[in-house]
Design an enzyme around this catalytic site. Structure first.
Site, mmCIF file in Angstrom:
data_model
loop_
_atom_site.group_PDB
_atom_site.id
_atom_site.type_symbol
_atom_site.label_atom_id
_atom_site.label_comp_id
_atom_site.label_asym_id
_atom_site.label_seq_id
_atom_site.Cartn_x
_atom_site.Cartn_y
_atom_site.Cartn_z
ATOM 1 N N GLU A 196 0.712 -1.405 -0.045
ATOM 2 C CA GLU A 196 -0.117 0.084 -0.097
ATOM 3 C C GLU A 196 0.693 1.285 -0.016
ATOM 4 O O GLU A 196 0.557 2.110 -0.674
ATOM 5 C CB GLU A 196 -0.856 0.122 1.073
ATOM 6 C CG GLU A 196 -1.781 -1.094 1.269
ATOM 7 C CD GLU A 196 -1.036 -2.290 2.400
ATOM 8 O OE1 GLU A 196 -2.251 -2.777 3.253
ATOM 9 O OE2 GLU A 196 -0.078 -2.514 2.062
ATOM 10 N N TRP B 194 15.827 -42.326 -11.677
ATOM 11 C CA TRP B 194 14.786 -41.292 -11.336
ATOM 12 C C TRP B 194 13.408 -41.464 -11.624
ATOM 13 O O TRP B 194 13.183 -42.121 -12.906
ATOM 14 C CB TRP B 194 15.267 -39.913 -12.169
ATOM 15 C CG TRP B 194 16.361 -39.419 -11.669
ATOM 16 C CD1 TRP B 194 17.648 -39.496 -12.156
ATOM 17 C CD2 TRP B 194 16.512 -38.563 -10.488
ATOM 18 N NE1 TRP B 194 18.627 -38.729 -11.482
ATOM 19 C CE2 TRP B 194 17.756 -38.275 -10.501
ATOM 20 C CE3 TRP B 194 15.743 -37.972 -9.574
ATOM 21 C CZ2 TRP B 194 18.464 -37.295 -9.397
ATOM 22 C CZ3 TRP B 194 16.053 -37.134 -8.420
ATOM 23 C CH2 TRP B 194 17.526 -36.835 -8.497
ATOM 24 N N GLU C 228 9.290 -33.811 1.957
ATOM 25 C CA GLU C 228 9.414 -34.639 0.756
ATOM 26 C C GLU C 228 9.476 -36.243 1.259
ATOM 27 O O GLU C 228 10.117 -36.920 0.395
ATOM 28 C CB GLU C 228 10.735 -34.016 0.032
ATOM 29 C CG GLU C 228 10.548 -32.357 -0.287
ATOM 30 C CD GLU C 228 11.506 -32.273 -1.247
ATOM 31 O OE1 GLU C 228 12.405 -33.090 -1.950
ATOM 32 O OE2 GLU C 228 11.670 -30.855 -1.629
ATOM 33 N N LEU D 99 7.771 -40.924 7.063
ATOM 34 C CA LEU D 99 7.472 -39.783 7.474
ATOM 35 C C LEU D 99 6.193 -39.021 6.982
ATOM 36 O O LEU D 99 5.142 -38.493 7.619
ATOM 37 C CB LEU D 99 8.415 -38.840 6.966
ATOM 38 C CG LEU D 99 8.417 -37.098 7.630
ATOM 39 C CD1 LEU D 99 8.193 -37.270 9.210
ATOM 40 C CD2 LEU D 99 9.667 -36.364 7.087
#
Length: 379
Positions: free
Chosen positions: A46, A184, A308, A313
């Protein structure tokens, strides 16, 4: 307001622990000033928009013989409307309150997308503006504005960071084969998107198994520009190797290990010597108590965490109902095998009707054949 939202998005991932905010100052149908909050401690959106508007009016005044100096107290913007994505702040922080700057500039009308959930503000700024005789409207594009600051909104009201569970998996939900091989699963294009996610959060969190198996760097790379997030390792028993990459690279000063008294004193002392921040937390069932872990991060002004993995987890986070959003990459492959590593382990649910459900899901293609899903966890 759409222009203000576009400006605000420039600050996403850069302003924490402050929200991302954009502002546009309009006279008639012309934009005379605009701004966005670029970093914590910097000008608020602002104020930046008003300063640019006053500067423009000062220049116009000189050409017309006007003596307006352009100072904030000149009330030089009596017919201007300010569009702002979040309620203007009304308290002193690192900078003065925006409500004061708006009133001093003489702005006639303020249109606000979303109210500020900060308990110190939350409607107070709007009341102050109205008492000053300013016309105030709220709710324009509120959903877009709220979604943009979902991490800030949760942290400022609960002091717990916003949790995003991220995983790259096969079509059958595996993140690694039974031998632990995971490189991968997804393509370089998908990995770039994943690094963009990292650049937009305050912290990246993984478990000890991920470090042991993959030895990741957990940094922002692959041509993505942005600040490096805090790297958080959850390791109750001190199993993470002392020679792990993230304990020895240039970012080791922004690495935090959350552990318990189940880990050895010598292991913790060694990490401290390496320059790693180590916090000992309560344990539950031989694991780090995760709500306590998030509270510890919240106290450090961490407003968002990208979890990740690994699967244990993720499972523990879902079991504890701590996940707010998911970011899932699907590769067009099937790994198979009952011993392969699942993206989400843990206890899971007993009944399908109790399964975690997502809402506001957004699917998009990544590269040629991969898919990316984002969705909010329904409460």
């Amino acid at each position: 307001m759409r222009r203000a939202l576009a400006l605000a998005r420039r600050g996403v991932g850069k302003t924490s622990p402050n929200p991302a905010v954009g502002a546009v100052l309009v006279r008639g149908v012309k934009i005379i000033g605009e701004g966005w909050h670029q970093r914590a401690g910097g000008l608020h959106a602002e104020v930046e928009a008003i300063r640019k508007g006053l500067k423009r009016e000062k220049g116009r005044g000189k050409s017309e013989g006007n003596t307006t100096s352009g100072a904030p107290g000149d009330r030089a913007l009596p017919s201007a409307t300010l569009f702002v994505t979040l309620e203007p702040c009304c308290t002193w922080g690192r900078t003065p309150p925006c409500t004061g700057a708006i009133i001093a500039a003489g702005v006639k009308r303020v249109v606000v997308a979303a109210r500020d959930p900060n308990p110190k503000h939350n409607g107070r700024g709007l009341k102050i503006l109205r008492r000053a005789g300013i016309q105030v409207e709220t709710g324009l594009l509120v959903d877009e504005a709220t979604r943009m600051n979902e991490a800030f909104n949760k942290w400022i009201s609960t002091r717990l960071p916003f949790v995003i569970a991220k995983a790259a998996m096969s079509l059958d939900g595996k993140i690694a084969t039974r031998t632990g091989d995971s490189k991968w699963i997804t393509s370089p294009v998908a990995r770039r998107v994943a690094h963009q996610l990292r650049a937009g959060v305050d912290a990246v969190m993984v478990g000890a198994n991920t470090i042991i198996r993959d030895n990741p760097q957990l940094t922002v790379r692959h041509g993505v520009h942005g600040r490096q997030p805090l790297r958080v390792v959850v390791d109750a028993r001190g199993r993470t190797p002392k020679n792990a990459k993230l304990f020895h690279d240039k970012q080791r000063g922004r690495t935090l290990v959350l552990t318990t008294t189940l880990s050895s004193t010598s292991w913790r002392r060694c990490l401290v010597v390496l320059g790693i921040d180590v916090v000992v937390l309560a344990q539950k069932g031989g694991r780090v108590e995760l709500r306590g872990a998030l509270k510890a991060l919240g106290k450090r002004n961490v407003t968002s965490v990208l979890v990740e993995g690994g699967g244990e987890l993720h499972g523990a986070m879902f079991d504890a109902q701590l996940v707010d959003r998911v970011a899932l990459f699907y590769a067009p492959i099937v790994i198979g095998g009952s011993e392969a590593v699942s993206a989400v382990a843990g206890k899971g649910v007993v009944k399908v009707r109790r399964a975690v459900r997502l809402m506001d899901c957004r699917w998009r293609h990544i590269g040629e054949n991969e898919m990316f899903l984002e969705g909010a966890v329904a409460r």
